[in-house]
Write a protein that holds these residues in place. Structure first.
Motif, PDB file in Angstrom:
ATOM      1  N   THR A 113     -46.310  80.268   1.166  1.00 39.46           N
ATOM      2  CA  THR A 113     -45.191  81.404   1.012  1.00 39.46           C
ATOM      3  C   THR A 113     -44.173  80.987   2.356  1.00 39.46           C
ATOM      4  OG1 THR A 113     -46.603  83.034  -0.018  1.00 39.46           O
ATOM      5  CG2 THR A 113     -44.618  83.884   0.828  1.00 39.46           C
ATOM      6  N   SER A 172     -37.884  77.574   4.698  1.00 38.69           N
ATOM      7  CA  SER A 172     -37.108  76.401   4.094  1.00 38.69           C
ATOM      8  C   SER A 172     -35.646  76.968   3.960  1.00 38.69           C
ATOM      9  CB  SER A 172     -37.679  75.679   2.942  1.00 38.69           C
ATOM     10  OG  SER A 172     -37.255  76.448   1.873  1.00 38.69           O
ATOM     11  N   ILE A 188     -39.615  69.047   1.169  1.00 37.88           N
ATOM     12  CA  ILE A 188     -39.711  69.835  -0.028  1.00 37.88           C
ATOM     13  C   ILE A 188     -40.353  68.929  -1.094  1.00 37.88           C
ATOM     14  CG2 ILE A 188     -38.543  71.056  -1.962  1.00 37.88           C
ATOM     15  CD1 ILE A 188     -38.726  72.644   0.823  1.00 37.88           C
ATOM     16  N   HIS A 206     -44.075  78.406   3.962  1.00 35.70           N
ATOM     17  CA  HIS A 206     -43.368  76.977   3.942  1.00 35.70           C
ATOM     18  C   HIS A 206     -42.223  77.456   3.057  1.00 35.70           C
ATOM     19  CE1 HIS A 206     -42.553  72.863   3.761  1.00 35.70           C
ATOM     20  NE2 HIS A 206     -42.921  72.872   2.321  1.00 35.70           N
ATOM     21  N   TYR A 207     -41.985  77.876   1.969  1.00 35.70           N
ATOM     22  CA  TYR A 207     -40.880  78.026   1.010  1.00 35.70           C
ATOM     23  C   TYR A 207     -39.859  79.128   1.529  1.00 35.70           C
ATOM     24  CZ  TYR A 207     -42.637  75.193  -2.973  1.00 35.70           C
ATOM     25  OH  TYR A 207     -43.086  74.305  -3.738  1.00 35.70           O
ATOM     26  N   LEU A 239     -34.322  77.079  -2.590  1.00 37.52           N
ATOM     27  CA  LEU A 239     -34.645  75.636  -2.047  1.00 37.52           C
ATOM     28  C   LEU A 239     -33.618  75.086  -1.422  1.00 37.52           C
ATOM     29  CD1 LEU A 239     -37.101  73.827  -4.419  1.00 37.52           C
ATOM     30  CD2 LEU A 239     -37.592  75.696  -2.790  1.00 37.52           C
ATOM     31  N   HIS A 289     -43.117  72.280  -6.580  1.00 39.34           N
ATOM     32  CA  HIS A 289     -42.145  73.390  -7.052  1.00 39.34           C
ATOM     33  C   HIS A 289     -42.132  73.357  -8.605  1.00 39.34           C
ATOM     34  CE1 HIS A 289     -38.107  74.816  -7.948  1.00 39.34           C
ATOM     35  NE2 HIS A 289     -38.663  75.876  -7.012  1.00 39.34           N
ATOM     36  N   SER A 295     -35.146  79.561  -8.622  1.00 42.83           N
ATOM     37  CA  SER A 295     -36.432  79.206  -8.296  1.00 42.83           C
ATOM     38  C   SER A 295     -37.206  80.373  -8.005  1.00 42.83           C
ATOM     39  CB  SER A 295     -36.326  78.417  -6.893  1.00 42.83           C
ATOM     40  OG  SER A 295     -37.550  78.342  -6.279  1.00 42.83           O
ATOM     41  N   ALA A 299     -39.451  80.456  -5.838  1.00 41.62           N
ATOM     42  CA  ALA A 299     -39.735  80.825  -4.624  1.00 41.62           C
ATOM     43  C   ALA A 299     -38.461  81.181  -3.814  1.00 41.62           C
ATOM     44  CB  ALA A 299     -39.932  79.244  -3.994  1.00 41.62           C
TER      45      ALA A 299
END
Ligand code: SF4
Ligand code: SF4
Lengths: 440, 405
Positions: free
Chosen positions: A53, A59, A88, A55-56, A140, A93, A135, A137
């Motif tokens: 989490t 980003s 990435i 990391h995303y 990105l 993903h 996404s 996430a």
């Protein structure tokens, strides 16, 4: 690099991300109960979720601070780490989208833009993401560089070419000749040369300078993490196995997408400790492990929980897989003192870039080492290099080892390809034949 | 950037040095005879190969697509290319999933029948993921009574490392073949390259003539002629090419002019239908066709190995080599302009990822250019389905009206 972007990134890294993690922790407490067929869940799951989490999340604040590279899972990312790219992994993903059962939706977006439905679903999901900005996430960051290697498939090269064209982003490609027999000196020289030729381009895109000592340090970390990951997988030889391969599909993420970073090494040290502890205490991933299975091919991301439960309820545990092993298998070829040639050996010989005789030998060894009673092969519509040859691999293994086996036709991330009734019937027949063998 | 950036030659607009080519062709043609048949006699593939085999010829089955044919000729091996053998796919279905392309399936079906004509082995050049795996599947899991060879073609944007690598793997292939076929004679290799060079020149010239409506072959005959390269001896093929009349005068204008791109030409029934509809394919960008002929006229082979290396890097952009999309588009634009085509026919092999990815960008770009595009997907089954016929007719009507699709 703008100062405000840098400050914002630092703030988010030090305060924003930890705050988000605490919120995640609260949410987690309300998560679904584990079915009774399973043993106690791994405590490291929480840490894994936090790392990914974070990391995303971080980003989003990276543009203007670090250069962003989109990278394929088999590419020699260590070289990018030296230049401090924020990496990435679109495949990762896409797997996430698949796991959220949103694969069909993202694929549909790409297909709506006239990408063929016959293309790999990881690619279609990523193209769907690129076209829509969607996404799970959140968001990105756009890449400054695309970095791909065809050591997993030629598909990634086409896919990255399409992104490169659409977004007008430079693409670095590492051409890894397929190992039809054994790697030749020419193969090694070719790959080593390509790696060295990348340096000026990476310096230019990143604005950072290359130091050999940095590469050595990254390679060392990468090697340590891969070895620790390999040891974790090896620990599943224990009876009962301390985790299932369905757990390992998740715990694979850092070795794929954070390889070469301290966070990956730290994480695998924690996981290894927990796994060792479970082995010493005889804690199994499923309550009553009677049959031990091997999985071939990539996960079916939208059915991981279904499959895990289906087998656990029948006292069957997947203890090994060709897929999870891929990021540990060739690491011993890496020699920090001979980085270029040894990277060529390490990255050039990974399972999908190696011939089927090699794969057959590997699977036989795994079946033996992990005391495997049966084999499930996922023939995935998306992935030709993983799937072409599986029918004959199955025949070779089943006949020579007298091992019950089944092939299920599905897809890694496009849930439209899943045919529940047909697959369930096949799996039930497989389970019956396994029980009839008196194995276990 | 020579020779890595062959497209530059096209941009300089000297694609096919026509006057040189024509002069050379006239000399070649004169040296053959003056009694040319008006009717082109293209030998049947199976009959030809059976005759060759009967005469003791070594024949190697070669899967698509890019391989150093001259090297095989120099070892006195006749390459018999396996693209789309006819017949039902039965045996291969036991070994391959339903979602694998029909070229791979038909190739395997052919191999599984253990054809007697193949006595020297199989060669699997590296073309795509599916053929890559088929090579190792046949060699390592299925097993065949003849040797299986592989040959990796470098991928992506080429650079100095690719050129050196290609030259090294050519040498490795030579060494491998020497184990079973004896030492390679440099003279024979040179002669093979010279023959290949003549064929390339004649093929370039025919393609140029095609674009200018300067011969009388039907669509079907043209592609039969091109595809005869897949199984004929080099010299026989050159003789055949030399028998094709190139007219001084430009022929009658067809109803519509098409460029076809893809892996294989459309099936015979589609070609016949286009012939009947007075539609002419005036240029082709096919993996089985012009993508295997250098983009420019090369110098006479001096050092044969060097010649073969340069030849590979002078082949046109191709999806299976995975170079830049823009280069491929620029190349196609040149063909479109030179052939003055009215529309583009994408003849797509089902499940062919290399082409499907490129196609997305190419079709979009052509539509932006206002160029009508028809995309036909084929599983290589014979015949012309009602649906295909309707789509082609609708496309032709749009071309008649000059309406972009
Ligand atoms: S699933 Fe297979 S084809 Fe798709 S990106 Fe991964 S390795 Fe390539
Ligand atoms: S048609 Fe496409 S997928 Fe099939 S063998 Fe040829 S290049 Fe490969």
């Amino acid at each position: 690099m703008s100062l405000s972007a840098k400050l914002k990134y630092k703030f988010m890294k030090d305060y924003g991300a930890p705050a988000l993690m605490s919120l995640q922790g609260l949410k987690r407490r309300r998560s679904r109960p584990t079915p009774s067929a399973f043993g106690p869940p791994l405590e490291s799951n929480a840490r894994l979720k936090e790392i990914l989490t974070r990391h995303y999340y971080l980003s989003r604040f990276v543009p203007g601070v670090k250069k962003v590279a989109w990278v394929t899972s088999g590419a020699p990312v260590e070289l990018l780490r030296v230049f401090d790219f924020y990496t990435i992994y679109p495949e990762n993903h896409s797997a996430l989208v698949g796991a959220k059962k949103q694969g069909a939706e993202y694929c549909g977006i790409a297909e709506g833009d006239s990408f063929s439905q016959d293309l790999c679903s990881y690619a279609r999901i990523d193209l769907g993401h690129m076209l829509s900005g969607k996404s799970p996430a959140g968001k990105l960051p756009k890449p400054d560089l695309l970095f791909c290697s065809n050591n997993i498939c030629q598909t990634v090269l086409y896919w990255y070419k399409a992104i490169s064209q659409e977004l007008d982003i430079p693409l670095i490609h590492f051409d890894a000749p397929f190992v039809s027999d054994r790697q030749s000196e020419a193969d090694i020289r070719y790959m080593a040369q390509q790696l060295q030729d990348m340096i000026p381009i990476l310096e230019q895109v990143s604005g950072n300078v290359f130091y050999m000592s940095d590469l050595e340090a990254v390679l060392k970390r990468s090697q340590d993490s891969s070895r620790t990951w390999g040891n974790i997988l090896k620990a599943m030889q224990a009876k009962p196995a301390p985790m299932t391969i369905f757990d390992a599909f998740g715990h694979l993420a850092p070795i794929v997408s954070l390889r070469g970073l301290p966070v990956a090494q730290d994480y695998y040290n924690i996981l290894a400790e927990e796994i060792d502890d479970r082995v010493s205490k005889g804690i199994g991933a499923i309550r009553d492990e009677k049959y031990r299975l091997i999985w071939d091919n990539i996960a079916i991301w939208y059915k991981v929980r279904y499959l895990a439960t289906f087998f656990a309820e029948r006292k069957m545990n997947f203890v090994t897989a060709t897929y999870t092993n891929a990021w540990a298998e060739t690491i011993d070829h890496l020699n920090i003192k001979d980085p270029w040639n040894s990277m060529a050996r390490t990255y050039g010989q990974i399972i999908l870039n190696n011939n089927l005789k090699h794969r057959l030998g590997l699977m036989r060894r795994m079946i033996d080492d992990f005391s495997v009673d049966g084999m499930v092969m996922h023939s995935t519509r998306s992935c030709k290099p993983y799937s072409v040859g599986q029918y004959d691999l199955r025949k070779a293994i089943s006949t020579s080892l007298n091992l019950p086996s089944v092939i299920i036709d599905a897809d890694i991330a496009d849930e439209r390809v899943w045919s529940e009734q047909q697959i369930q019937t096949r799996l039930e027949a497989f389970c019956e034949s396994l029980e009839d063998t008196n194995r276990g | 950037m020579y020779p890595f950036d062959a497209i530059v030659y096209l941009q300089r607009d000297d694609h096919y040095k026509r006057s040189d080519l024509e002069q050379r062709a006239q000399i070649d043609a004169m040296s053959i005879n003056d009694t040319k048949d008006k009717v082109l006699k293209i030998p049947d593939r199976s009959d030809y190969l059976r005759d060759q085999r009967r005469s003791g010829q070594e024949i190697m089955g070669v899967l698509p697509a890019l391989y150093p044919r001259e090297l095989l000729w120099a070892f006195n091996i006749l390459p018999a290319e396996i693209w789309d053998p006819p017949g039902e796919i039965l045996l291969a279905n036991v070994h391959l999933q339903a979602s694998i392309c029909p070229i791979v399936k038909r190739g395997l079906e052919f191999i599984l029948k253990s054809p007697e004509i193949i006595n020297s082995g199989y060669l699997f050049p590296h073309t795509c993921d599916s053929l890559q795996n088929l090579g190792t599947q046949v060699k390592d899991l299925i097993g065949v009574p003849v040797p299986v060879y592989t040959f990796y073609n470098p991928k992506g944007e080429f650079n100095k490392a690719s050129k050196r690598y290609y030259s090294e793997i050519l040498f490795n292939l030579q060494k491998t073949l020497e184990k079973s076929h004896g030492l390679l004679s440099q003279n024979q290799l040179k002669a093979a390259c010279e023959l290949g060079h003549k064929i390339d020149i004649r093929r370039q010239m025919l393609h140029a003539a095609l674009m200018e409506d300067r011969f009388d072959l039907s669509n079907r005959e043209y592609f039969q002629l091109i595809r005869a390269a897949e199984y004929m001896q080099g010299q026989d093929y050159l003789d055949l090419l030399n028998h094709v009349e190139i007219n001084e005068q430009i022929g009658v204008a067809p109803r519509a002019r098409l460029l076809v791109t893809g892996i294989l030409p459309p099936g015979d029934d589609i070609l016949n239908f286009l012939d009947e509809s007075r539609v002419r394919i005036v240029s082709e960008d096919l993996l089985s066709g012009s993508r295997r002929i250098p983009i420019v006229e090369m110098d006479q082979p001096d050092d044969p190995m060097e010649y073969l290396v340069e030849r590979f890097f002078l082949l046109p952009p191709c999806s299976t080599k995975a170079g830049g999309l823009d280069k491929r588009l620029q190349y196609l634009k040149k063909l479109i302009a030179k052939s003055r085509c009215h529309g583009v026919l994408f003849n797509t092999v089902k499940f062919c990822e290399p082409e499907l990815f490129d196609q997305h960008f190419l079709i979009k770009s052509m539509k932006v250019m206002g160029l009508p595009v028809l995309n036909l997907e084929t599983e290589l089954q014979p015949g012309l389905s009602g649906q295909e016929k309707t789509r082609i007719e609708a496309f032709l009507e749009m071309l008649d009206e000059g309406v972009p699709v």
